[in-house]
Write an enzyme that holds these catalytic residues in place. Sequence first.
Site, mmCIF file in Angstrom:
data_model
loop_
_atom_site.group_PDB
_atom_site.id
_atom_site.type_symbol
_atom_site.label_atom_id
_atom_site.label_comp_id
_atom_site.label_asym_id
_atom_site.label_seq_id
_atom_site.Cartn_x
_atom_site.Cartn_y
_atom_site.Cartn_z
ATOM 1 N N ARG A 83 38.137 -27.257 52.938
ATOM 2 C CA ARG A 83 37.884 -26.070 53.747
ATOM 3 C C ARG A 83 36.262 -26.228 53.949
ATOM 4 O O ARG A 83 35.442 -27.093 53.261
ATOM 5 C CB ARG A 83 37.686 -25.035 52.395
ATOM 6 C CG ARG A 83 39.200 -24.433 52.236
ATOM 7 C CD ARG A 83 39.687 -23.610 53.617
ATOM 8 N NE ARG A 83 41.158 -22.918 53.682
ATOM 9 C CZ ARG A 83 42.349 -23.555 53.657
ATOM 10 N NH1 ARG A 83 42.220 -24.888 54.166
ATOM 11 N NH2 ARG A 83 43.197 -22.876 53.429
ATOM 12 N N GLU A 134 35.495 -21.430 62.232
ATOM 13 C CA GLU A 134 36.696 -21.951 63.048
ATOM 14 C C GLU A 134 37.295 -21.264 63.953
ATOM 15 O O GLU A 134 37.508 -19.977 63.612
ATOM 16 C CB GLU A 134 37.769 -22.576 61.922
ATOM 17 C CG GLU A 134 37.349 -23.833 61.229
ATOM 18 C CD GLU A 134 38.712 -24.225 60.082
ATOM 19 O OE1 GLU A 134 39.530 -23.703 60.211
ATOM 20 O OE2 GLU A 134 38.126 -25.195 59.501
ATOM 21 N N HIS A 141 41.272 -28.930 62.356
ATOM 22 C CA HIS A 141 41.932 -28.247 61.082
ATOM 23 C C HIS A 141 43.378 -28.657 61.499
ATOM 24 O O HIS A 141 44.311 -27.756 61.339
ATOM 25 C CB HIS A 141 41.785 -26.907 61.210
ATOM 26 C CG HIS A 141 42.063 -26.484 59.734
ATOM 27 N ND1 HIS A 141 41.330 -25.265 59.165
ATOM 28 C CD2 HIS A 141 42.832 -26.856 58.806
ATOM 29 C CE1 HIS A 141 41.929 -25.069 57.847
ATOM 30 N NE2 HIS A 141 42.518 -26.097 57.738
#
Length: 315
Positions: A228, A257, A276
């Site tokens: 994360r 993000e 991601h």
Amino acid sequence: MKILIVGYFTEISKSNITRHFPEDWEIVIVPPGREMLHHIEDCQVIIPEHVKVDSSLLSTAKKLKLVQTGAGFDNVDIDACTQLGIWAANAAGVNAQAVAEHVMALILSYYKNIPFLDAFMKNRMDQNQLDYAGSELKGKTIGIIGLGAIGKKVAAFCRVFDMNVLAYARNNAQQSDSFVKMTDFNNLVSTSDIISVHIPLNQQTKQMINKAVFKKMKNTTLFINTARGGIVNERDLIDALKNRDISGACLDVFESEPLPTDSELRSLGNVILTPHTAGMPDGLKFHKKRYDFFVNNIKRVENGEDPESKLNQLL
């Protein structure tokens, strides 16, 4: 049964996901925003991505029985779920293989200079001008922060490359074995050639990797984060990269993000970035194993059973 899936998906992804659920379930897939708020009122299950599931949102979900996440659940207020009688569960370990493979791909891409060499060839540059440094993995020490399902997979892969493995776990029950040596946090960050993060984001780990930690690392260290973004102070990471306090970084996750287009990370030559996608086995944002888990857990709750990998306990 109405299932609300919140996130950013392509039409192909939506089609694959919808087909994976029983035909008599109503599947609604929407991005975060006003449309989501409309559907939250009467759904029994929410699968949230890129949205905070807090007490305010939950208070409008009058029929909600289950908040089902992937591996990470830092976007869910577990206490609020418990107070409102809503199950919360994650899917721990279902993407371990995919993430661990991604980590190894990043490590190899960095030390074998794959992005640079690919650009060199495609730009039709003179072979006589080729000048770069590379390295083998054999004998290198990787420090794994967090030895859960993903961390253990990474360790197993590193064994094949004849690497040394150090690991730090907040759970003191973890023991060293013939290959993985458990150690304290400071020793790991100061002695590892590669550092890979595999812990959840919570109040204890938020910005755990900061300027002070980067200063302890060797200036030859490669830093990897597929966990994360909030675990790392991104400004401190950028400074460490620009000042060459560390050698480089491979990043799949970020504090914000999607990664802003003007982020300095996009312009640094000693960084490899992916959007991601470490937990995804393909580009369709559909992970069959994860959705198999989701369907099974929803059926359990529908039948009055506790969900697997539950994050709370209801009376």
